[in-house]
Write a protein that holds these residues in place. Structure first.
Motif, short mmCIF file in Angstrom:
data_model
loop_
_atom_site.label_atom_id
_atom_site.label_comp_id
_atom_site.label_asym_id
_atom_site.label_seq_id
_atom_site.Cartn_x
_atom_site.Cartn_y
_atom_site.Cartn_z
N MET A 197 5.83 -8.01 -1.14
CA MET A 197 4.65 -7.62 -0.38
C MET A 197 4.72 -8.19 1.02
O MET A 197 5.11 -9.35 1.21
N ASP A 198 4.33 -7.38 1.97
CA ASP A 198 4.31 -7.78 3.37
C ASP A 198 3.15 -8.76 3.60
O ASP A 198 1.98 -8.41 3.43
N GLN A 199 3.48 -10.00 4.00
CA GLN A 199 2.45 -11.02 4.17
C GLN A 199 1.45 -10.65 5.27
O GLN A 199 0.25 -10.87 5.13
N VAL A 200 1.94 -10.08 6.37
CA VAL A 200 1.04 -9.69 7.45
C VAL A 200 0.09 -8.60 6.98
O VAL A 200 -1.13 -8.66 7.23
N LYS A 201 0.63 -7.61 6.31
CA LYS A 201 -0.21 -6.51 5.82
C LYS A 201 -1.29 -7.01 4.87
O LYS A 201 -2.46 -6.60 4.98
N GLU A 202 -0.93 -7.90 3.96
CA GLU A 202 -1.92 -8.38 3.00
C GLU A 202 -2.98 -9.23 3.67
O GLU A 202 -4.17 -9.15 3.32
#
Length: 301
Positions: free
Chosen positions: A107-112
């Protein structure tokens, strides 16, 4: 005697297995029904002016005499109509580039991080739509459109009185879930359980055909809260939500996410801004039943 059979243990085996993970879940999220039910009107330059005609006598005649001089009528306008200026719900999010580089799978940390921040901004938006001192619904109801309960708990009679105030095509009630539960108890005691209706795939209690929409942004103080009744839409001269289209970095209507840059510590910083307001076009589009008791219970034989 044979040696016991040896096999790998569960804890060791898990070191080679993949774990199914969910995205981060925020327990404070709500359905935000009010945001979904309000009609949203775009503004230019973030300003919405509500022009109203003054309530003066308008001369008319019904089947005038042929020799009678016809009356002259005109509708005057407010010289200083109210203007609603969009307010902003704003925050910043910082994610260190080392984190976003190394821990980006699955999972993309920035997106989450941004997803959670947007969810919290939208919760704050709904709170402002109800409680903001300048444009919130609770504070913008006309004094003539405010009533008190007959006894304390919200009864069918009280909601009927509220409907009598907002009788021109009312749309829905808005109340705290505990207030709706209190109303349900009063209906049960009288033997008139309110029917349910399905909206957005979810069941809602109704009264006189109008759904009671739950919203936890309506405050409870000293075990008392308010119930709102709204007429919505520009065509009905009701309550509308306001937004600004075409923002730079827009990810959804009136919501923008913009990269502010990377600071000296190596963290990427993002600016999130959500612009909104509400407008009550005519005073009788909004009614409030004030200070109903939500903690009254009945004993049944």
């Amino acid at each position: 005697m044979t040696d016991p059979v040896k096999f790998i243990g569960e804890r060791a085996a898990r070191q080679l297995s993949n774990t199914t993970k969910t995205p981060p879940q925020w327990r404070g999220a709500t359905p935000r029904w009010l945001v979904q039910l309000l009609p949203w009107v775009p503004t230019e330059a973030g300003v919405y002016r509500v022009n109203q005609a003054l309530d003066e006598k308008f001369s008319v005649r019904c089947t005038p005499d042929p020799n009678e001089v016809l009356p002259v009528g005109f509708s005057d306008y407010e010289a200083q109509p109210r203007e609603y200026v969009l307010s902003s719900v704003t925050t910043t999010v910082a994610v260190h580039t080392r984190i976003s580089d190394l821990y980006r799978s699955p999972m993309d940390q920035v997106k989450e991080q941004l997803t959670l921040a947007v969810d919290k901004l939208k919760e704050k938006q709904e709170d402002e739509l109800i409680n903001n001192k300048n444009y919130g619904l609770v504070h913008n109801a006309d004094p003539e459109q405010r009533i008190k309960p007959r006894k304390g708990p919200p009864t069918p009679d009280d909601l009927d009185e509220l409907i009598a105030l907002v009788w021109k095509e009312p749309s829905f009630f808005l109340a705290h879930p505990k207030t709706i539960a209190a109303f349900g108890r009063e209906c049960t005691r009288r033997g008139v359980p309110p029917p349910t209706a399905t909206l957005f795939g979810a069941p809602f209690l109704t009264w006189r055909g109008l759904p009671l929409i739950p919203c936890d942004k309506l405050r409870i103080q000293d075990n008392k809260s308010d119930i709102l009744l709204l007429r919505t839409g520009e065509r009905k001269r009701g309550v509308v939500g306001l937004f600004q289209p075409g923002l730079p970095g827009e990810v959804s209507p009136s919501l923008s996410v913009r990269l502010m840059g990377i600071n000296p510590q190596g963290a990427a910083q993002y600016l999130l801004a959500l612009y909104c307001s509400t407008a009550v076009l005519v005073h009788d589009a909004l009614g409030v039943l004030e200070g109903v008791t939500v903690n009254h219970y009945h004993e049944y034989p």
